[in-house]
Scaffold this motif. Structure first.
Motif, PDB file in Angstrom:
ATOM      1  N   ARG A  73      52.271  59.133   8.498  1.00 33.30           N
ATOM      2  CA  ARG A  73      53.100  60.150   9.144  1.00 33.30           C
ATOM      3  C   ARG A  73      54.247  59.491   9.900  1.00 33.30           C
ATOM      4  NH1 ARG A  73      52.318  65.104   9.137  1.00 33.30           N
ATOM      5  NH2 ARG A  73      50.711  65.804   7.698  1.00 33.30           N
ATOM      6  N   GLU A  74      53.941  58.373  10.584  1.00 39.13           N
ATOM      7  CA  GLU A  74      54.984  57.719  11.360  1.00 39.13           C
ATOM      8  C   GLU A  74      56.055  57.080  10.503  1.00 39.13           C
ATOM      9  OE1 GLU A  74      52.426  56.534  15.263  1.00 39.13           O
ATOM     10  OE2 GLU A  74      53.457  54.961  14.153  1.00 39.13           O
ATOM     11  N   ARG A  75      55.620  56.404   9.463  1.00 38.59           N
ATOM     12  CA  ARG A  75      56.593  55.725   8.622  1.00 38.59           C
ATOM     13  C   ARG A  75      57.155  56.646   7.548  1.00 38.59           C
ATOM     14  NH1 ARG A  75      56.117  49.689   7.995  1.00 38.59           N
ATOM     15  NH2 ARG A  75      55.029  49.022   9.853  1.00 38.59           N
ATOM     16  N   GLY A  76      56.548  57.826   7.415  1.00 39.51           N
ATOM     17  CA  GLY A  76      57.007  58.766   6.405  1.00 39.51           C
ATOM     18  C   GLY A  76      56.783  58.258   4.992  1.00 39.51           C
ATOM     19  N   ILE A  77      55.759  57.418   4.817  1.00 37.80           N
ATOM     20  CA  ILE A  77      55.464  56.922   3.481  1.00 37.80           C
ATOM     21  C   ILE A  77      54.021  57.228   3.137  1.00 37.80           C
ATOM     22  CG2 ILE A  77      57.141  55.045   3.473  1.00 37.80           C
ATOM     23  CD1 ILE A  77      54.735  53.167   4.194  1.00 37.80           C
ATOM     24  N   THR A  78      53.725  57.267   1.855  1.00 41.14           N
ATOM     25  CA  THR A  78      52.368  57.470   1.397  1.00 41.14           C
ATOM     26  C   THR A  78      51.778  56.103   1.090  1.00 41.14           C
ATOM     27  OG1 THR A  78      53.097  59.531   0.426  1.00 41.14           O
ATOM     28  CG2 THR A  78      50.946  58.733  -0.257  1.00 41.14           C
ATOM     29  N   VAL A  79      50.579  55.831   1.594  1.00 37.78           N
ATOM     30  CA  VAL A  79      49.956  54.532   1.405  1.00 37.78           C
ATOM     31  C   VAL A  79      48.769  54.639   0.450  1.00 37.78           C
ATOM     32  CG1 VAL A  79      48.662  52.714   2.582  1.00 37.78           C
ATOM     33  CG2 VAL A  79      50.720  53.629   3.632  1.00 37.78           C
ATOM     34  N   LYS A  80      47.949  55.673   0.661  1.00 41.60           N
ATOM     35  CA  LYS A  80      46.812  55.881  -0.219  1.00 41.60           C
ATOM     36  C   LYS A  80      47.136  57.054  -1.145  1.00 41.60           C
ATOM     37  CE  LYS A  80      43.118  54.295   0.216  1.00 41.60           C
ATOM     38  NZ  LYS A  80      42.608  53.082  -0.474  1.00 41.60           N
ATOM     39  N   ALA A  81      46.749  56.901  -2.395  1.00 39.73           N
ATOM     40  CA  ALA A  81      46.910  58.028  -3.295  1.00 39.73           C
ATOM     41  C   ALA A  81      45.980  59.147  -2.817  1.00 39.73           C
ATOM     42  CB  ALA A  81      46.545  57.604  -4.716  1.00 39.73           C
ATOM     43  N   GLN A  82      46.444  60.388  -2.895  1.00 38.56           N
ATOM     44  CA  GLN A  82      45.641  61.516  -2.463  1.00 38.56           C
ATOM     45  C   GLN A  82      45.526  62.506  -3.615  1.00 38.56           C
ATOM     46  OE1 GLN A  82      44.067  61.741   0.262  1.00 38.56           O
ATOM     47  NE2 GLN A  82      45.065  60.274   1.628  1.00 38.56           N
ATOM     48  N   THR A  83      44.419  63.229  -3.621  1.00 35.18           N
ATOM     49  CA  THR A  83      44.262  64.185  -4.698  1.00 35.18           C
ATOM     50  C   THR A  83      44.099  65.590  -4.142  1.00 35.18           C
ATOM     51  OG1 THR A  83      41.889  63.890  -4.666  1.00 35.18           O
ATOM     52  CG2 THR A  83      43.117  62.530  -6.210  1.00 35.18           C
ATOM     53  N   ALA A  84      44.467  66.546  -4.964  1.00 41.05           N
ATOM     54  CA  ALA A  84      44.252  67.934  -4.590  1.00 41.05           C
ATOM     55  C   ALA A  84      44.044  68.723  -5.881  1.00 41.05           C
ATOM     56  CB  ALA A  84      45.459  68.476  -3.845  1.00 41.05           C
ATOM     57  N   SER A  85      43.181  69.725  -5.821  1.00 40.19           N
ATOM     58  CA  SER A  85      42.985  70.584  -6.982  1.00 40.19           C
ATOM     59  C   SER A  85      43.619  71.939  -6.708  1.00 40.19           C
ATOM     60  CB  SER A  85      41.489  70.763  -7.266  1.00 40.19           C
ATOM     61  OG  SER A  85      40.950  69.530  -7.660  1.00 40.19           O
ATOM     62  N   LEU A  86      44.416  72.416  -7.665  1.00 40.24           N
ATOM     63  CA  LEU A  86      45.104  73.688  -7.490  1.00 40.24           C
ATOM     64  C   LEU A  86      44.664  74.649  -8.597  1.00 40.24           C
ATOM     65  CD1 LEU A  86      48.757  72.236  -7.496  1.00 40.24           C
ATOM     66  CD2 LEU A  86      47.063  71.906  -5.721  1.00 40.24           C
ATOM     67  N   PHE A  87      44.565  75.924  -8.234  1.00 41.37           N
ATOM     68  CA  PHE A  87      44.315  76.938  -9.265  1.00 41.37           C
ATOM     69  C   PHE A  87      45.595  77.704  -9.475  1.00 41.37           C
ATOM     70  CE2 PHE A  87      40.189  76.107  -7.361  1.00 41.37           C
ATOM     71  CZ  PHE A  87      39.446  75.839  -8.501  1.00 41.37           C
ATOM     72  N   TYR A  88      45.963  77.914 -10.735  1.00 38.74           N
ATOM     73  CA  TYR A  88      47.233  78.552 -11.014  1.00 38.74           C
ATOM     74  C   TYR A  88      47.048  79.587 -12.108  1.00 38.74           C
ATOM     75  CZ  TYR A  88      52.181  78.969 -12.291  1.00 38.74           C
ATOM     76  OH  TYR A  88      53.439  79.439 -12.556  1.00 38.74           O
ATOM     77  N   ASN A  89      47.493  80.806 -11.807  1.00 40.70           N
ATOM     78  CA  ASN A  89      47.377  81.859 -12.805  1.00 40.70           C
ATOM     79  C   ASN A  89      48.667  81.992 -13.583  1.00 40.70           C
ATOM     80  OD1 ASN A  89      44.708  82.820 -12.310  1.00 40.70           O
ATOM     81  ND2 ASN A  89      45.499  83.562 -10.338  1.00 40.70           N
TER      82      ASN A  89
END
Ligand code: GDP
Ligand code: MG
Length: 536
Positions: free
Chosen positions: A50-66
């Protein structure tokens, strides 16, 4: 979920081109997170991210889409853009069938865009180019479309132009994910295993049912540390706390290697291996923020190699080629047929007007030019073979400053090359200071030696006699500075005969000395070492 309704994809891009912001919009559009909240980079959970505004670890999310009466499951992986974390990117990609390649409509293709594209291309994934930030005043999406066509050979009509910030046209990104990325199989899940140690579970392992072994998947090459530095507690009494903090953090980031080490000046500590400089800084920052540790980090070095010259030595070291991660263990030339240094293939993308200055910088860093192409009328892509030790400390900063921030840089491992390396000693009145032994390229010895002598001169307090600070290769002195004599009289401030006050002052001075290290008869405060050894 029927397989044909599943899509697994990653978002890849150069840093700051808008991956995490696009992920926010995709999460909102699919109702995964609440739209009324002011969502900003919700997948960046670590404080350092958050402080550096960079992503360090890959993150996952599952989305449902109609879509057209069908429900789809979209598994999204947000990836870090910086080169140091490219192992996170390549792992993420092998769990996907496609990627969204995000490019800033103002900045255009940058060095990490190229690196990330080729990771996806080699993994044979469908690439959906997304031109982001079309809301910006200086946005020039058409120019970026042409760059993408030229550099990646992707037809211009495949580019989707969006503003992730405003949400403009983001829906068509979801459409493209469904239409252009194949369904292929797989689900995200978790498993509870009776392992005692996380290192027993390597990422990329194949699991199978008991008594029904299968042919294991090829897995991943383990991430190879390329930058090593000493880490010490500021106060030795903090050793155990720091040790447990390092242990906890390496559980979460197994790409950091840890070896015990000690220094006469700094006490007991560790030699840590990192994937790159940013990785080192992020690790350090996480130690401080998440574990409240305060540490001394020494100037980073790269893993050099030495090829041993005799069968006897090979037997002694149990290896033909030894890797040196600590300058103190540098084997003498008499034992070695050749020294090797790690090299990288660097990609630089820059506006044409800075090309001359950049070429001079690269030349000064012993780089060899491999390629140069125009990616549009006023941008050039340069490829260089660079010794890693020439770029670990300040190459990126120099590149940024001489190009007013416009040039971008990325690199990949390119093996080792022969190098004329020498071991440089730093001497105080003829005595070697063990913690300042440095491995340098022969051509750089004088510059580096002079810089260390100067830094040491600035941080050594004057003493009762003159001190000669010298840099030497073997018996040859290559740089020298002098600290003039000075008499520090602690009693000068005491007028008259207040004997108890005099005693107190003398006692305090004696206590102060405990924090010093004696080299010959010279007293070197811990602070002086820290100033010389610390990352600049
Ligand atoms: P990442 O490093 O690729 O994950 O990029 P981020 O999503 O963290 O975005 C980097 C910066 O660009 C942030 O300040 C965002 O607010 C900003 N940004 C992202 N998308 C857009 C956009 O479409 N338009 C504008 N103007 N800014 C954007
Ligand atoms: Mg991000």
């Amino acid at each position: 979920f029927p397989v044909e309704n599943i899509r697994n994809f990653s978002i890849i891009a150069h840093v700051d081109h808008g991956k995490s912001t696009l992920a926010d919009r995709l999460l909102e559009l699919t109702g995964t997170i609440d739209k009324t909240k002011n969502n900003k980079q919700v997948l960046d959970k670590l404080q350092v991210e958050r402080e550096r505004g960079i992503t360090v670890k890959a993150q996952t999310a599952s989305l449902f889409y109609n879509c057209e009466g069908k429900q789809y499951l979209l598994n999204l992986i947000d990836t870090p853009g910086h080169v140091d974390f490219s192992y996170e990117v390549s792992r993420s990609l092998s769990a996907c069938q496609g990627v969204l390649l995000v490019v800033d409509a103002n900045e255009g293709i940058q060095a990490q865009t190229v690196a990330n594209f080729f990771l996806a291309f080699e993994a044979q994934l469908s690439v959906i180019p997304v031109i982001n930030k079309i809301d910006l005043k200086n946005a020039d999406p058409e120019r970026v479309v042409k760059q993408i066509e030229k550099v990646f050979d992707i037809p211009s009509d495949e580019c989707i132009k969006i503003s992730a910030k405003l949400g403009t046209n983001v829906e068509s990104v979801l459409q493209a994910v469904i239409e252009r990325i194949p369904p292929y199989a797989g689900q995200v899940g978790y498993l509870i295993a009776g392992m005692k140690d996380v290192t027993e579970a390597q990422i990329g392992d194949t699991l199978y049912l008991h008594k029904q072994p299968v042919e294991p998947l090829p897995g991943f090459k383990s991430a190879k540390p390329m930058v090593f530095a000493g880490m010490y507690p500021v106060d030795q009494s903090e050793y155990n706390n720091l040790k447990s903090a390092i242990d906890k953090l390496t559980l979460n980031d197994s790409s950091v290697t840890v070896h015990r080490d000690s220094s006469l000046a700094l006490g007991a500590g560790w030699r840590l291996g990192f994937l790159g400089l940013l990785h080192m800084e992020v690790f350090n920052q996480r130690l401080e923020q998440e574990y409240n540790a305060s540490v001394i980090l020494t100037t980073p070095t790269v893993p050099y190699k030495a090829v041993l010259s005799s069968a006897k030595l090979i037997k002694e070291y149990r290896e033909k080629e030894i890797t040196i991660i600590n300058p103190a263990q540098f084997p003498d030339k008499s034992k070695v047929t050749e020294y090797l240094e790690p090299v990288v293939l660097g990609t630089i993308i820059t506006p044409v007007e800075f090309t001359g200055k950049i070429m001079m910088l690269c030349q000064a860093r012993r780089a060899v030019q491999k390629n140069m192409v125009f990616i549009d009328q006023n941008r050039v892509m340069l490829k260089y073979l660079l010794p890693l030790n020439e770029i670990v400390v300040d190459f990126y900063d120099s590149l940024k400053s001489l190009s007013s921030g416009y040039a971008s840089f990325d690199y990949e491992d390119a093996g080792y090359q022969t190098a004329e390396l020498v071991k440089m000693d730093i001497l105080l009145n003829g005595n070697i200071v063990e913690e300042l032994v440095t491995i340098v390229h022969k051509d750089k010895a004088q510059t580096v030696g002079k810089a260390i002598c100067e830094r040491l001169k600035d941080s050594l307090p004057r003493q009762l006699f003159e001190i000669a600070i010298q840099a030497a290769i073997g018996s040859k002195i290559i740089a020298r500075e002098t600290v003039k004599a000075y008499r520090k009289n602690v009693l000068a401030k005491c007028y008259g005969g207040d004997i108890t006050r005099k005693m107190k002052l003398l006692k305090r001075q004696a206590e102060g000395k405990k924090k010093l290290r004696k080299i010959g008869n010279i007293e070197v405060p811990k602070d002086a070492f820290i100033k010389v050894l610390k990352t600049q």
